[in-house]
Design a protein around this motif. Structure first.
Motif, short mmCIF file in Angstrom:
data_model
loop_
_atom_site.label_atom_id
_atom_site.label_comp_id
_atom_site.label_asym_id
_atom_site.label_seq_id
_atom_site.Cartn_x
_atom_site.Cartn_y
_atom_site.Cartn_z
N LEU A 94 0.86 -1.18 0.00
CA LEU A 94 0.00 0.00 0.00
C LEU A 94 0.90 1.23 0.00
N ARG A 95 0.80 2.02 -1.05
CA ARG A 95 1.64 3.21 -1.18
C ARG A 95 0.95 4.39 -0.51
N PHE A 96 1.55 4.84 0.57
CA PHE A 96 0.95 5.82 1.47
C PHE A 96 1.77 7.10 1.40
N HIS A 97 1.15 8.17 0.91
CA HIS A 97 1.82 9.47 0.85
C HIS A 97 1.26 10.39 1.93
N ALA A 98 2.13 11.23 2.50
CA ALA A 98 1.70 12.27 3.43
C ALA A 98 2.69 13.42 3.33
N ILE A 99 2.23 14.61 3.72
CA ILE A 99 3.18 15.72 3.79
C ILE A 99 4.26 15.32 4.80
N PRO A 100 5.51 15.78 4.61
CA PRO A 100 6.64 15.22 5.36
C PRO A 100 6.47 15.18 6.88
N TYR A 101 6.04 16.29 7.48
CA TYR A 101 5.94 16.31 8.95
C TYR A 101 4.91 15.29 9.44
N VAL A 102 3.80 15.18 8.74
CA VAL A 102 2.78 14.21 9.13
C VAL A 102 3.31 12.79 8.97
N ALA A 103 4.07 12.54 7.90
CA ALA A 103 4.61 11.20 7.68
C ALA A 103 5.57 10.79 8.79
N HIS A 128 6.55 13.67 1.22
CA HIS A 128 7.06 14.73 0.36
C HIS A 128 5.95 15.75 0.11
N ARG A 129 6.36 16.96 -0.28
CA ARG A 129 5.40 18.07 -0.40
C ARG A 129 4.59 17.99 -1.68
N ASP A 140 -1.48 5.29 -3.35
CA ASP A 140 -2.80 4.71 -3.12
C ASP A 140 -3.65 5.57 -2.20
N VAL A 141 -3.02 6.08 -1.16
CA VAL A 141 -3.70 6.99 -0.23
C VAL A 141 -2.79 8.18 0.03
N SER A 142 -3.38 9.32 0.28
CA SER A 142 -2.58 10.54 0.43
C SER A 142 -3.21 11.45 1.47
N ILE A 143 -2.41 11.84 2.46
CA ILE A 143 -2.84 12.84 3.44
C ILE A 143 -2.35 14.20 2.95
N ARG A 144 -3.29 15.11 2.75
CA ARG A 144 -2.98 16.39 2.16
C ARG A 144 -3.35 17.53 3.10
N TYR A 145 -2.64 18.62 2.96
CA TYR A 145 -2.97 19.84 3.70
C TYR A 145 -3.33 20.92 2.70
N ALA A 260 -7.18 22.56 6.42
CA ALA A 260 -7.55 21.25 6.94
C ALA A 260 -6.59 20.18 6.42
N LEU A 261 -6.52 19.10 7.16
CA LEU A 261 -5.85 17.88 6.72
C LEU A 261 -6.92 16.91 6.25
N SER A 262 -6.71 16.29 5.12
CA SER A 262 -7.71 15.36 4.59
C SER A 262 -7.02 14.17 3.96
N LEU A 263 -7.80 13.12 3.74
CA LEU A 263 -7.29 11.87 3.18
C LEU A 263 -7.97 11.60 1.85
N SER A 264 -7.17 11.39 0.81
CA SER A 264 -7.68 11.00 -0.49
C SER A 264 -7.27 9.55 -0.77
N VAL A 265 -8.18 8.78 -1.38
CA VAL A 265 -7.96 7.36 -1.63
C VAL A 265 -8.14 7.07 -3.11
N ARG A 266 -7.23 6.30 -3.67
CA ARG A 266 -7.33 5.91 -5.08
C ARG A 266 -8.51 4.96 -5.26
N ASP A 267 -9.31 5.18 -6.28
CA ASP A 267 -10.52 4.38 -6.49
C ASP A 267 -10.23 2.89 -6.55
N ALA A 268 -9.11 2.51 -7.15
CA ALA A 268 -8.81 1.10 -7.37
C ALA A 268 -8.55 0.33 -6.07
N VAL A 269 -8.22 1.05 -4.98
CA VAL A 269 -7.93 0.36 -3.71
C VAL A 269 -8.94 0.68 -2.63
#
Length: 303
Positions: A94-103, A128-129, A140-145, A260-269
């Protein structure tokens, strides 16, 4: 009679395993009263009592214990069948992205707790930013600010900011904010220098830091400020540094909303079992930060 509904049996299974209405309600993300009503409805359909209620304890009747063995085994078979069915899709990490500090500071240290419940799942956490393109499979999933929550994204926490500084300069910052902006280094994230103007204008102050030191990593920026500088702290994610005293808040009542911080999810997963479980786990993690932040600032008000 027909079988009871799957929802009622699921509630029965959870209460039976947890031996607690409250804990079962937390697991199912229901209210305790809803769990109680489900058990009553199931008992009414079956025409017998399944539990002996002696608050705060709850235990099986003989009939309930026998029935739970069969129900728990059936749910275990369903879980196994579902995992086998989805095994080809779930075998990739599962490929999990987040902004660096959150990661590195929020999700990374706690991710092991989630993986303890999903021992076969592999996660590649990247901080990474740059926002990845989920639809092309960059993550696959991404936490974004951001200042707005993207369409179809899942809210995790509203964010705000306030002035923070190193403990050694707290009294001077409180006594003379304009002078502090001239005497002490002020730090900004690269690409976000306008946040200082946004914050000072909200305070109706005519002064802003005359020179900003720009850094690319938020953790490094916070550490630099803790050693005798000033910066804007993003709440709730920096609260642990406030709790530890590494950073202090000169003006606890001067907080402005900031996205806000939010979570986006790829449709395929989206419906992979581990992703379905990850979403409420992340929401609970970030709501814990929100609660800690509220409690921290409430404690300052009491003082």
């Amino acid at each position: 009679m027909d079988l009871p509904s799957l929802n009622l049996l699921r509630t029965f299974d959870a209460v039976g395993r947890r031996k607690s209405l409250r804990v079962a309600a937390d697991e199912l993300r229901l209210t305790e009263s809803a769990v109680t009503q489900d058990i009553r409805d199931l008992e009414e359909q079956l025409g017998l009592s399944l539990f002996v209620r002696q608050p705060p304890q709850i235990s099986f009747t003989p009939e309930g214990a026998h029935y739970h063995q069969a129900v728990a085994a059936a749910f275990a078979d369903l879980r196994t069948a579902t995992q086998e069915l989805l095994a080809p899709a779930s075998s990739s990490p599962l490929r999990f992205h987040a902004i660096p500090y959150v990661a590195t500071e929020v999700v990374g240290p706690m991710l092991g707790d989630f993986l303890n419940d999903w021992p076969g799942v592999r996660v590649e956490l990247e901080g990474h930013r740059r926002t990845p393109d989920l639809q092309t499979g960059e993550a696959d999933v991404s936490i974004r600010y951001g200042f707005n929550i993207p369409d179809q994204a899942i809210p995790l926490a509203r964010t705000s900011c306030t002035l923070v500084c190193g403990p050694s300069i707290l009294s001077e910052v409180r006594a003379d904010p304009p002078g502090a902006f001239e005497r002490f280094p002020a730090y900004s994230m690269a690409g976000y220098a306008d946040l200082w103007q946004r914050w000072t204008e909200a305070q109706e102050w005519d002064v802003t830091p005359t020179e900003l030191i720009t850094l690319n990593r938020y953790r490094e920026l916070l550490v630099a400020a803790s050693r005798g500088g000033l910066t804007l702290g993003l709440l709730p994610i920096i609260t642990p540094m406030l709790e530890s005293g590494e950073l202090v808040v000169p003006f606890p009542d001067r907080i402005i909303p900031l996205g806000a911080l939010s979570l986006s999810v790829r449709d395929a997963v989206r419906y992979r079992p581990e992703v379905v479980a990850l979403v409420p786990w992340l929401r609970k993690l970030f709501q814990g930060y929100v609660q800690r932040t509220d409690e921290f600032f409430s404690s300052l008000a009491v003082k």
